[in-house]
Design an enzyme around this catalytic site. Sequence first.
Site, mmCIF file in Angstrom:
data_model
loop_
_atom_site.group_PDB
_atom_site.id
_atom_site.type_symbol
_atom_site.label_atom_id
_atom_site.label_comp_id
_atom_site.label_asym_id
_atom_site.label_seq_id
_atom_site.Cartn_x
_atom_site.Cartn_y
_atom_site.Cartn_z
ATOM 1 N N GLY A 42 -4.207 3.784 -11.484
ATOM 2 C CA GLY A 42 -4.502 3.498 -10.094
ATOM 3 C C GLY A 42 -3.978 4.550 -9.141
ATOM 4 O O GLY A 42 -4.592 4.815 -8.099
ATOM 5 N N GLY A 90 -15.927 -6.760 -7.709
ATOM 6 C CA GLY A 90 -15.810 -6.532 -6.273
ATOM 7 C C GLY A 90 -16.139 -5.111 -5.861
ATOM 8 O O GLY A 90 -16.785 -4.358 -6.603
ATOM 9 N N LYS A 109 -13.674 -3.773 3.281
ATOM 10 C CA LYS A 109 -14.577 -2.681 2.910
ATOM 11 C C LYS A 109 -16.045 -3.024 3.156
ATOM 12 O O LYS A 109 -16.836 -2.152 3.544
ATOM 13 C CB LYS A 109 -14.379 -2.306 1.445
ATOM 14 C CG LYS A 109 -13.056 -1.622 1.145
ATOM 15 C CD LYS A 109 -12.979 -1.220 -0.319
ATOM 16 C CE LYS A 109 -11.682 -0.505 -0.645
ATOM 17 N NZ LYS A 109 -11.620 -0.062 -2.049
ATOM 18 N N ARG A 165 -15.189 -13.559 -13.532
ATOM 19 C CA ARG A 165 -14.886 -14.986 -13.582
ATOM 20 C C ARG A 165 -15.978 -15.809 -12.915
ATOM 21 O O ARG A 165 -16.230 -16.945 -13.296
ATOM 22 C CB ARG A 165 -13.528 -15.245 -12.915
ATOM 23 C CG ARG A 165 -12.351 -14.828 -13.765
ATOM 24 C CD ARG A 165 -11.028 -14.912 -13.029
ATOM 25 N NE ARG A 165 -10.866 -13.810 -12.078
ATOM 26 C CZ ARG A 165 -9.724 -13.487 -11.497
ATOM 27 N NH1 ARG A 165 -8.634 -14.187 -11.752
ATOM 28 N NH2 ARG A 165 -9.644 -12.481 -10.653
ATOM 29 N N SER A 204 0.811 -1.218 0.000
ATOM 30 C CA SER A 204 0.000 0.000 0.000
ATOM 31 C C SER A 204 0.845 1.270 0.000
ATOM 32 O O SER A 204 1.800 1.405 0.769
ATOM 33 C CB SER A 204 -0.931 0.015 1.212
ATOM 34 O OG SER A 204 -1.661 1.231 1.260
#
Length: 267
Positions: free
Chosen positions: A228, A121, A59, A144, A9
């Site tokens: 990102g 997700g 989360k 998937r 991170s």
Amino acid sequence: MLGDPIAHSLSPVLHRAGYAELGLDWTYDAHRVPAGGLAAFLSGLDDSWRGLSLTMPLKREALDLVDRLTDRARTAGAVNTLLLDADGERVGDNTDLPGAVAAIRERTSLPLASAAILGGGATATSVGLALVDLGVTSVELLVRDEARAGETVAALRAHPSGVDVRVGPLAVAEPLAADVVVSTIPADAQTGDLVARCADVPVVFEALYDPWPTPLAASATDRVLVGGLDLLVHQAVLQFELFTGRPAPLGAMRAAGAQALAGRSTA
């Protein structure tokens, strides 16, 4: 910063850079907390804590551990920012959604009506909702395992705009036809065939920042690329302001993140 895995991170780098820029004597560290471990971690905090940043797999776990959810956390069905008020109240917020909006609009003003999202997700939910807020009316989720995308599908379909949401397999052979493609899948899942199927999509949003560039990001040399790090910085800026009550130094935080990523790529 809590999650698992967590060693990669960049959030500590960004927040610490912000504190240093404003002369704040604050600390921000990364703690590995696996699925099922958030409640125990919260029970051990004292009143010196102002808040927590959460990543996967926490989360959605946090939804049942807060006293109050903001509207955007409830809409996203995920908490990436947990505020600890002085009176002990836990407030769950989500800065991924507005952070994604800011990241996209920083890179492009193109009109966006259709989106293809790789993965289903919590990040796919937040970025998908951000795109709908920006005018997207049709979303195709390519996953998937369709059964595991149910929460994302439900959150997108609950948006008041009435967005059309379809779900399909990640491994289909047809080229993607969309205004923007969003990848929330691991870099090693970005096969040559999958990257080639995205070749005609004019805007690429790669939610990963490490490793960088991913195969999809590397292919976007002549297209709009939202990275990102863009998402991470913009959502971190909002977190910083929620934690400190001060305007965040976006430039200093972005520079620190870019420098840290550059160091990893040459290590």
